[in-house]
Design a protein around this motif. Sequence first.
Motif, PDB file in Angstrom:
ATOM      1  N   LYS A  63      19.126  58.724 -23.297  1.00  0.00           N
ATOM      2  CA  LYS A  63      20.024  59.881 -23.295  1.00  0.00           C
ATOM      3  C   LYS A  63      19.235  61.146 -22.967  1.00  0.00           C
ATOM      4  O   LYS A  63      19.705  62.007 -22.229  1.00  0.00           O
ATOM      5  N   LYS A  64      18.004  61.241 -23.477  1.00  0.00           N
ATOM      6  CA  LYS A  64      17.132  62.383 -23.159  1.00  0.00           C
ATOM      7  C   LYS A  64      16.758  62.408 -21.683  1.00  0.00           C
ATOM      8  O   LYS A  64      16.428  63.450 -21.140  1.00  0.00           O
ATOM      9  N   TRP A  65      16.793  61.241 -21.038  1.00  0.00           N
ATOM     10  CA  TRP A  65      16.455  61.141 -19.613  1.00  0.00           C
ATOM     11  C   TRP A  65      17.654  61.394 -18.719  1.00  0.00           C
ATOM     12  O   TRP A  65      17.546  61.331 -17.501  1.00  0.00           O
ATOM     13  N   GLY A  66      18.817  61.648 -19.332  1.00  0.00           N
ATOM     14  CA  GLY A  66      19.975  62.051 -18.546  1.00  0.00           C
ATOM     15  C   GLY A  66      21.068  61.026 -18.367  1.00  0.00           C
ATOM     16  O   GLY A  66      21.957  61.211 -17.550  1.00  0.00           O
ATOM     17  N   VAL A  67      21.041  59.930 -19.135  1.00  0.00           N
ATOM     18  CA  VAL A  67      22.100  58.929 -19.014  1.00  0.00           C
ATOM     19  C   VAL A  67      22.637  58.594 -20.401  1.00  0.00           C
ATOM     20  O   VAL A  67      21.882  58.297 -21.319  1.00  0.00           O
ATOM     21  N   LYS A  68      23.947  58.700 -20.538  1.00  0.00           N
ATOM     22  CA  LYS A  68      24.605  58.353 -21.791  1.00  0.00           C
ATOM     23  C   LYS A  68      25.169  56.942 -21.639  1.00  0.00           C
ATOM     24  O   LYS A  68      26.004  56.687 -20.770  1.00  0.00           O
ATOM     25  N   ILE A  69      24.715  56.047 -22.485  1.00  0.00           N
ATOM     26  CA  ILE A  69      25.118  54.651 -22.406  1.00  0.00           C
ATOM     27  C   ILE A  69      26.120  54.377 -23.520  1.00  0.00           C
ATOM     28  O   ILE A  69      25.772  54.409 -24.697  1.00  0.00           O
ATOM     29  N   GLU A  70      27.365  54.125 -23.114  1.00  0.00           N
ATOM     30  CA  GLU A  70      28.438  53.856 -24.068  1.00  0.00           C
ATOM     31  C   GLU A  70      28.416  52.398 -24.540  1.00  0.00           C
ATOM     32  O   GLU A  70      28.638  52.116 -25.704  1.00  0.00           O
ATOM     33  N   ASP A  71      28.178  51.489 -23.616  1.00  0.00           N
ATOM     34  CA  ASP A  71      28.207  50.056 -23.905  1.00  0.00           C
ATOM     35  C   ASP A  71      26.877  49.442 -23.455  1.00  0.00           C
ATOM     36  O   ASP A  71      26.726  49.044 -22.290  1.00  0.00           O
ATOM     37  N   PRO A  72      25.890  49.349 -24.366  1.00  0.00           N
ATOM     38  CA  PRO A  72      24.565  48.845 -23.973  1.00  0.00           C
ATOM     39  C   PRO A  72      24.589  47.448 -23.352  1.00  0.00           C
ATOM     40  O   PRO A  72      23.879  47.186 -22.386  1.00  0.00           O
ATOM     41  N   LYS A  73      25.411  46.561 -23.889  1.00  0.00           N
ATOM     42  CA  LYS A  73      25.456  45.187 -23.365  1.00  0.00           C
ATOM     43  C   LYS A  73      25.946  45.170 -21.914  1.00  0.00           C
ATOM     44  O   LYS A  73      25.377  44.499 -21.056  1.00  0.00           O
TER      45      LYS A  73
END
Length: 114
Positions: A63-73
């Motif tokens: 997230k700090k690198w600029g990508v928000k991951i909602e569903d990791p799988k």
Amino acid sequence: SFLSDFPLPFQVSGDYVEWREFRWFLKSLRQYFEYWVMFDRVDTDDDNRIEYGEFKKAVPIMKKWGVKIEDPKKTFAEIDSNGGGKILFIEFCDWAIAKSLDLDDDIDEASDSD
């Protein structure tokens, strides 16, 4: 040549870089080094592959690198393009480029006008 394995913003002609391509080569090399630092931070067991558990633990870092991951799988499966169950460096790079990841604690270039 090994350069043809990576997406680059210039054409690779043979096994060498021509003078007019040199600046792009250095910029690309720097970017891939940044991706390697990211990859290495996620790959906590240092086997040069990212397993799902490592990936899931790294979601806050990414997230700090600029990508928000909602569903990791789901995201893990998308990145694992060969379906091997582990993310390889080249797969990570393809995803990082598509998502425009940027290492949060690196020294970015001051200007592109040089």
